[in-house]
Scaffold this motif. Structure first.
Motif, short mmCIF file in Angstrom:
data_model
loop_
_atom_site.label_atom_id
_atom_site.label_comp_id
_atom_site.label_asym_id
_atom_site.label_seq_id
_atom_site.Cartn_x
_atom_site.Cartn_y
_atom_site.Cartn_z
N TRP A 36 0.78 -1.23 0.00
CA TRP A 36 0.00 0.00 0.00
C TRP A 36 0.81 1.29 0.00
CZ3 TRP A 36 -4.64 -0.17 -1.75
CH2 TRP A 36 -5.36 -1.37 -1.65
N PRO A 37 1.99 1.35 0.60
CA PRO A 37 2.78 2.59 0.47
C PRO A 37 3.08 2.96 -0.98
CG PRO A 37 3.62 1.29 2.28
CD PRO A 37 2.61 0.43 1.58
N VAL A 38 3.18 1.98 -1.85
CA VAL A 38 3.43 2.25 -3.27
C VAL A 38 2.17 2.85 -3.91
CG1 VAL A 38 4.12 1.28 -5.49
CG2 VAL A 38 5.12 0.41 -3.38
N VAL A 39 0.99 2.36 -3.52
CA VAL A 39 -0.26 2.94 -4.00
C VAL A 39 -0.37 4.39 -3.54
CG1 VAL A 39 -2.78 2.76 -3.97
CG2 VAL A 39 -1.39 0.67 -3.96
N GLU A 40 -0.09 4.61 -2.26
CA GLU A 40 -0.13 5.97 -1.72
C GLU A 40 0.83 6.88 -2.47
OE1 GLU A 40 0.86 8.43 2.40
OE2 GLU A 40 1.08 6.26 2.35
N LYS A 41 2.02 6.39 -2.74
CA LYS A 41 3.01 7.18 -3.49
C LYS A 41 2.46 7.58 -4.85
CE LYS A 41 7.75 6.99 -5.30
NZ LYS A 41 7.43 7.32 -6.69
N GLY A 42 1.79 6.65 -5.51
CA GLY A 42 1.19 6.96 -6.81
C GLY A 42 0.20 8.10 -6.72
N GLN A 257 -2.47 2.13 -9.67
CA GLN A 257 -3.74 2.13 -8.95
C GLN A 257 -3.89 3.37 -8.07
OE1 GLN A 257 -4.37 -1.60 -6.90
NE2 GLN A 257 -3.80 -2.81 -8.69
N GLY A 258 -2.77 3.97 -7.69
CA GLY A 258 -2.83 5.21 -6.95
C GLY A 258 -2.82 6.43 -7.85
N TYR A 259 -2.05 6.36 -8.92
CA TYR A 259 -1.84 7.52 -9.79
C TYR A 259 -3.03 7.80 -10.70
CZ TYR A 259 1.08 10.74 -12.55
OH TYR A 259 1.62 11.85 -13.15
N ILE A 260 -3.49 6.77 -11.40
CA ILE A 260 -4.51 6.96 -12.43
C ILE A 260 -5.82 7.52 -11.88
CG2 ILE A 260 -5.99 5.73 -14.07
CD1 ILE A 260 -3.60 3.99 -14.78
N ALA A 293 15.57 -9.17 -12.66
CA ALA A 293 16.67 -8.21 -12.52
C ALA A 293 16.32 -6.87 -13.14
CB ALA A 293 17.94 -8.78 -13.15
N ALA A 294 15.54 -6.89 -14.22
CA ALA A 294 15.20 -5.65 -14.92
C ALA A 294 14.27 -4.76 -14.11
CB ALA A 294 14.56 -5.98 -16.27
N VAL A 295 13.42 -5.37 -13.26
CA VAL A 295 12.45 -4.58 -12.49
C VAL A 295 12.83 -4.50 -11.01
CG1 VAL A 295 10.59 -5.14 -14.09
CG2 VAL A 295 10.96 -6.59 -12.09
N GLU A 296 13.95 -5.07 -10.65
CA GLU A 296 14.33 -5.15 -9.23
C GLU A 296 14.35 -3.78 -8.55
OE1 GLU A 296 17.84 -7.20 -6.49
OE2 GLU A 296 18.10 -7.03 -8.66
N ALA A 297 14.85 -2.78 -9.21
CA ALA A 297 14.96 -1.44 -8.61
C ALA A 297 13.59 -0.80 -8.37
CB ALA A 297 15.80 -0.53 -9.50
N GLN A 298 12.56 -1.29 -9.05
CA GLN A 298 11.22 -0.75 -8.90
C GLN A 298 10.43 -1.41 -7.76
OE1 GLN A 298 10.04 1.87 -10.82
NE2 GLN A 298 12.13 1.90 -11.57
N ALA A 299 10.90 -2.56 -7.29
CA ALA A 299 10.16 -3.31 -6.27
C ALA A 299 10.08 -2.51 -4.97
CB ALA A 299 10.85 -4.65 -6.02
N GLY A 300 8.85 -2.33 -4.50
CA GLY A 300 8.63 -1.60 -3.28
C GLY A 300 8.70 -0.09 -3.43
N VAL A 301 8.98 0.39 -4.64
CA VAL A 301 9.08 1.82 -4.90
C VAL A 301 7.96 2.28 -5.83
CG1 VAL A 301 10.51 3.69 -5.78
CG2 VAL A 301 11.58 1.74 -4.63
#
Length: 303
Positions: A36-42, A257-260, A293-301
């Motif tokens: 949910w913190p990622v949704v909130e960030k969006g 889901q948060g941004y749109i 590996a390609a999406v690793e940096a996006q996980a949790g962010v």
């Protein structure tokens, strides 16, 4: 003259504040789920981009009655729009319909695809949960799974039940699901107990990322040979995939889901009811060894 100029500036400041759009998001997290913190960030990112106000609220208890009260209190502030998750339409429906009756547009997110029209929402943003479960089940079966168990951390949440049901429908099996709670220690204990009670279980579906991580620990503890598949992304889930302990996770792109919804509500309010012609599916997609590996940096962010 200076005093008049100062008062004019103050009045303009308050006028600008009064005219700013305000959107409130209410979700069903207890604050323990890293999703949910990622949704909130969006939501916050969209609000900043549009220059509108944004509030995020959740009930730490996880109780649906408490969430309904949060929706009611949000309605009382007369925002320009509400974004709400809809895990339990029976418990939340009256509060959401009251918002709609008050002239507040509502967009549902994450859970509640089948019920958003019933509560009066203008649209839904999220993945089709039963379809996501079916995709997970099809792949699990193709990878050798025969006797599965679904680990559900929120037994009240219709979206999570849909994931589990879709998984077993795709495998041609009866639903086999247990409530593991949102407590990581209990998730591990209950998963280990289930595996020990039925050694024929050769597949686990964890419908939340923290459930996936705790289930992997239980599998190691029991020493079972189990096909583990998951929902959503965290650094821990990505590591499990890279280490070969989880086969894949279903990515529903929760930042969307948060941004749109904030963008949708802004356009709806400022362009005479402008609205996309259909709901917006944010998933499902697979993350596995081929792209972890390609999406690793996006996980949790951002995912």
């Amino acid at each position: 003259m200076k005093r008049i100029t100062l008062w004019f500036a103050v009045l303009m400041l308050f006028a600008g504040s009064a005219m700013a759009e305000k959107y409130i998001m209410v979700t069903h997290t207890q604050g323990t789920d890293p999703f949910w913190p990622v949704v909130e960030k969006g939501g916050r990112d969209a609000a900043e981009a549009l220059g509108v106000e944004f509030e995020y609220r959740f009930a730490p208890s996880g109780d649906m009655a408490d969430m309904a009260k949060l929706i009611e209190s949000a309605v009382a502030t007369n925002p320009d729009g509400l974004v709400v998750s809809l895990p339990d339409p029976a418990a939340l429906g009256n509060a959401i319909r009251a918002a709609v009756d008050a002239g507040i547009p509502v967009v549902t997110i994450n859970s509640g695809l089948e019920s958003y029209k019933d509560v009066g929402a203008i649209m839904h943003v999220g993945q089709p949960e039963r379809l996501a479960g079916e995709k997970a089940g099809e792949r699990a079966m193709a990878e050798g799974a025969t006797n599965g168990l679904c680990l559900n951390q929120e037994a009240f949440n219709t979206a999570l039940v849909d994931r589990c049901s879709g998984y077993f429908d795709a495998m041609g099996k009866e639903l086999n699901m247990i409530d593991v709670s949102n407590d990581v220690a209990q998730i591990k204990t209950r998963t280990a107990a289930a595996l020990q009670a039925d050694p024929s279980i050769d597949a686990l579906l964890a419908v939340g990322p923290h459930v996936c991580e705790a289930a992997a620990e239980a599998v190691d503890e029991v020493g079972a040979e189990v096909h583990l598949s998951c929902f959503d992304m965290t650094p821990g889930v990505i590591n499990l995939i890279k280490d070969g302990k989880a086969a894949y996770t279903i990515d529903q792109q929760q930042r969307l889901q948060g941004y749109i919804p904030i963008v949708v509500l802004h356009l709806y309010n400022t362009n005479a009811g402008m609205l996309p012609g259909n709901n917006i599916p944010s998933g499902p997609g697979f993350v596995d060894a081929s792209n972890a590996a390609a999406v690793e940096a996006q996980a949790g962010v951002n995912r």
